[in-house]
Design an enzyme around this catalytic site. Structure first.
Site, PDB file in Angstrom:
ATOM      1  NE  ARG A 134     -25.563  -2.076  32.398  1.00 59.35           N
ATOM      2  CZ  ARG A 134     -24.984  -2.950  31.730  1.00 59.35           C
ATOM      3  NH1 ARG A 134     -24.515  -4.032  32.231  1.00 59.35           N
ATOM      4  NH2 ARG A 134     -24.814  -2.703  30.379  1.00 59.35           N
ATOM      5  CG  HIS A 135     -30.480  -0.157  31.014  1.00 61.77           C
ATOM      6  ND1 HIS A 135     -30.422  -1.191  29.972  1.00 61.77           N
ATOM      7  CD2 HIS A 135     -29.653   0.533  30.788  1.00 61.77           C
ATOM      8  CE1 HIS A 135     -29.152  -1.148  29.334  1.00 61.77           C
ATOM      9  NE2 HIS A 135     -28.724   0.190  29.788  1.00 61.77           N
ATOM     10  CD  GLU A 149     -23.799   3.810  29.490  1.00 61.56           C
ATOM     11  OE1 GLU A 149     -23.178   4.569  30.327  1.00 61.56           O
ATOM     12  OE2 GLU A 149     -24.131   2.586  29.803  1.00 61.56           O
ATOM     13  CG  MET A 158     -22.974  10.891  23.704  1.00 65.57           C
ATOM     14  SD  MET A 158     -21.829  10.699  22.195  1.00 65.57           S
ATOM     15  CE  MET A 158     -21.117  12.578  22.432  1.00 65.57           C
ATOM     16  NE  ARG A 173     -17.016  -2.111  25.939  1.00 65.71           N
ATOM     17  CZ  ARG A 173     -17.339  -3.113  26.300  1.00 65.71           C
ATOM     18  NH1 ARG A 173     -16.954  -4.186  25.601  1.00 65.71           N
ATOM     19  NH2 ARG A 173     -18.486  -3.599  27.004  1.00 65.71           N
ATOM     20  CG  ASN A 219     -20.035   3.671  31.324  1.00 64.38           C
ATOM     21  OD1 ASN A 219     -19.076   3.173  32.235  1.00 64.38           O
ATOM     22  ND2 ASN A 219     -20.359   3.079  30.520  1.00 64.38           N
TER      23      ASN A 219
END
Length: 226
Positions: free
Chosen positions: A8-9, A112, A114, A139, A184
């Site tokens: 993940r970034h 990711e 949207m 979420r 996600n």
């Protein structure tokens, strides 16, 4: 054994500001830059033949920064396949230089989730407006999208086919793959790799800038234990 590295970034500027980001193209924060470099140190000795990122800059920055400390010394180079003149003009004409590069493929399918009308909105303000329970459903549910946005189920409907049709063939060719993407999009891929149920995947947490490493062998994915 063939390696598959998921990351993940690092923290983005909007992660820092507690804003819903989604497809808004926000760069890393200073902390995110540090996280990406530190994550790179954790994978610096793993062979990497091909890199996939989303089309968003925070994932691309993470991949590039992580590779800046890789022991191979090879340079990640973004491919511009299908981009007309840019593809032609970005060609490398030295076989020696080419051999010291690692191709980077960008794909919107790895973007990711949207978040629709939540994008750019402060998460605490949204909870005050709609209630914490409703925001939690948007979420963390599997199949309930935010207004004009994607659910995790909808995200998986694009990430998993891309993974199966585009990335897996490279793994079967014994290429070691590094994917830098998003919470996600990676959760949905891990759902497939680990055989998670929908109840399990919505509880899965992925920290920013922390690699998840699998051994790939004959269509089997074995997660390395930390």
């Amino acid at each position: 054994m063939v390696k598959l590295i998921l990351m993940r970034h690092g923290q983005s500027q909007w992660n820092l500001a507690n804003l819903f980001t989604g497809w808004v193209d926000i760069p890393l924060s200073f902390k995110g830059i540090e996280e990406a470099i530190e994550a790179g140190k954790q994978i610096k000795n793993y062979p990497i033949d091909l890199i996939f990122t989303s089309s968003l800059i925070r994932a691309q920055m993470t991949a590039m920064l992580a590779m800046s400390v890789h022991t191979s010394g090879k340079v990640p180079v973004i491919l511009h396949t299908g981009e007309g003149r840019l593809e032609e003009w970005a060609s490398i004409y030295s076989s020696e230089s080419q051999s010291q590069t690692i191709p980077v493929i960008r794909a919107w399918e790895l973007n990711e989730r949207m978040y629709g009308e939540l994008q750019g909105i402060n998460k605490e303000e949204m909870a005050k407006k709609y209630g914490a329970e409703q925001v939690h459903i948007w979420r963390r549910s599997f199949d309930v999208p935010p207004p004009n946005g994607e659910s995790l189920q909808m995200t998986a409907a694009r990430t998993i086919p891309y993974f199966e049709n585009t990335i897996v063939p490279h793994l079967k060719e014994k290429k070691n793959i590094f994917i830098a993407a998003h919470g996600n999009s990676l959760r949905s891929i891990i759902m497939k790799l680990d055989g998670l149920t929908t109840d399990q995947v919505v509880k899965l947490e992925l920290a920013t800038g922390v690699p998840v490493i699998y051994d790939f062998n004959h269509d089997e994915y074995i997660k390395q234990q930390k």
